[in-house]
Design a protein around this motif. Sequence first.
Motif, short mmCIF file in Angstrom:
data_model
loop_
_atom_site.label_atom_id
_atom_site.label_comp_id
_atom_site.label_asym_id
_atom_site.label_seq_id
_atom_site.Cartn_x
_atom_site.Cartn_y
_atom_site.Cartn_z
N SER A 168 0.84 -1.15 0.24
CA SER A 168 -0.02 -0.02 -0.03
C SER A 168 0.94 1.26 0.01
O SER A 168 0.56 2.00 -0.60
N GLY A 169 1.97 1.25 0.59
CA GLY A 169 2.79 2.42 0.99
C GLY A 169 3.72 2.67 -0.18
O GLY A 169 3.49 3.66 -0.99
N ILE A 170 4.65 1.75 -0.27
CA ILE A 170 5.62 1.83 -1.20
C ILE A 170 5.53 1.58 -2.83
O ILE A 170 5.80 2.43 -3.52
N GLU A 171 4.77 0.55 -2.79
CA GLU A 171 4.08 0.46 -4.28
C GLU A 171 3.30 1.44 -4.67
O GLU A 171 3.54 2.35 -6.14
N ASN A 172 2.25 2.17 -4.01
CA ASN A 172 1.46 3.15 -4.28
C ASN A 172 2.42 4.53 -4.64
O ASN A 172 2.06 5.37 -5.65
N MET A 173 3.34 4.65 -3.76
CA MET A 173 4.20 5.87 -4.01
C MET A 173 5.10 5.82 -5.61
O MET A 173 5.13 6.80 -6.11
N LEU A 174 5.62 4.64 -5.62
CA LEU A 174 6.52 4.48 -6.64
C LEU A 174 5.64 4.61 -7.91
O LEU A 174 5.88 5.19 -8.87
N MET A 175 4.57 3.72 -7.77
CA MET A 175 3.80 3.82 -9.12
C MET A 175 3.12 5.35 -9.28
O MET A 175 2.96 5.85 -10.61
N HIS A 176 3.00 6.11 -8.31
CA HIS A 176 2.36 7.71 -8.75
C HIS A 176 3.33 8.40 -9.17
O HIS A 176 3.04 9.02 -10.16
N TYR A 177 4.56 8.33 -8.78
CA TYR A 177 5.60 9.27 -9.36
C TYR A 177 6.15 8.61 -10.75
O TYR A 177 6.85 9.32 -11.41
N ILE A 178 6.42 7.21 -10.74
CA ILE A 178 6.97 6.43 -11.92
C ILE A 178 6.03 5.65 -12.75
O ILE A 178 5.63 4.73 -12.01
N PRO A 179 5.55 6.11 -13.75
CA PRO A 179 4.46 5.35 -14.43
C PRO A 179 4.85 3.99 -14.92
O PRO A 179 4.31 2.86 -15.09
N GLU A 180 6.34 3.89 -15.09
CA GLU A 180 6.76 2.62 -15.59
C GLU A 180 6.67 1.42 -14.66
O GLU A 180 6.89 0.39 -14.77
N VAL A 181 6.53 2.08 -13.22
CA VAL A 181 6.51 0.90 -12.41
C VAL A 181 5.14 0.41 -12.15
O VAL A 181 4.34 1.24 -11.97
N LYS A 182 4.99 -0.86 -12.06
CA LYS A 182 3.67 -1.56 -12.12
C LYS A 182 3.44 -2.44 -10.84
O LYS A 182 2.29 -2.50 -10.64
N GLN A 183 4.33 -2.98 -10.33
CA GLN A 183 4.39 -3.55 -9.06
C GLN A 183 5.49 -3.54 -8.28
O GLN A 183 6.64 -3.33 -8.76
N VAL A 184 5.39 -3.88 -6.83
CA VAL A 184 6.58 -3.96 -5.95
C VAL A 184 6.64 -5.11 -5.17
O VAL A 184 5.73 -5.66 -4.75
N VAL A 185 7.56 -6.09 -5.55
CA VAL A 185 7.55 -7.53 -4.85
C VAL A 185 8.88 -7.47 -3.71
O VAL A 185 9.78 -6.67 -3.89
N GLU A 186 8.80 -8.30 -2.76
CA GLU A 186 9.96 -8.42 -1.99
C GLU A 186 10.85 -9.66 -2.39
O GLU A 186 10.35 -10.46 -2.69
N ALA A 187 12.17 -9.26 -2.16
CA ALA A 187 13.11 -10.16 -2.63
C ALA A 187 13.25 -11.41 -1.84
O ALA A 187 12.98 -11.39 -0.76
N LEU A 188 13.38 -12.72 -2.44
CA LEU A 188 13.37 -13.90 -1.72
C LEU A 188 14.68 -13.74 -0.99
O LEU A 188 15.63 -13.25 -1.30
N PRO A 189 14.95 -14.77 0.06
CA PRO A 189 16.45 -14.69 0.89
C PRO A 189 17.28 -15.36 -0.06
O PRO A 189 16.97 -15.85 -0.88
N ASP A 190 18.66 -14.54 0.26
CA ASP A 190 19.69 -14.93 -0.66
C ASP A 190 20.05 -16.37 -0.44
O ASP A 190 19.77 -17.07 0.72
N GLU A 191 20.55 -17.16 -1.34
CA GLU A 191 20.96 -18.61 -1.21
C GLU A 191 21.95 -18.87 0.00
O GLU A 191 21.50 -19.78 0.88
N GLY A 192 22.79 -17.84 -0.11
CA GLY A 192 23.73 -17.94 1.47
C GLY A 192 23.03 -17.94 2.55
O GLY A 192 23.41 -18.51 3.65
#
Length: 213
Positions: A168-192
Amino acid sequence: MFIQTQPTPNPQSLMFLPGSAVLESGSYEFSNARAAMTSPLAKKLFCIDGVTAVFFGSDFVTVTKKDEYSWPLLKPDIFAAIMDHFSSGEPLFTDKEVLESSDTAIHEDDDEVVAMIKELLDTRIRPAVQEDGGDIVYRGFNPDTGTVTLKMMGACSGCPSSAVTLKSGIENMLMHYIPEVKQVVEALPDEGEEEAIKAFEQLEDKLGNGTNG
């Protein structure tokens, strides 16, 4: 030295403010004891039974604990570890290479969209998240799908509200200011990270079985 504490949105994470600078710039997270070997303070904190993660911010240290441990039980040992470190004059890191340039530093080869994402994260989003004892790491942008990948750290990692914050917060802000952004996802844990977590869980099981048997 008077160390203050501040609650975070994650009940298992608590901010400790030593009243002096911790990191000059950026932030750093230790998700297991193996990673903490590069920092004398993080190593001390991981020696405390019940501590599962340590996070350094500009003027705070966020400690995350296991559910079954209570803060009144852990706080005295955490206070002692932080006070010992700051009075000893030891460096925060023994290996300078771990403090590489910030993930949101804008590089020459970044395109305009990536540069805008990083600037928004740095100026609008990270300061708000750091107030809650955490941080956000930029992990990448896929221009084909418009997907921004971020990693939640510190108190935000595993926080019940982190998914809501991300969407709600980060995705909405990025999409509002940057039209190229369609969604925000959380990175999976690194293999290490995953391997280290599995190894420590196995070790804990063995130790637990040994003491019970």
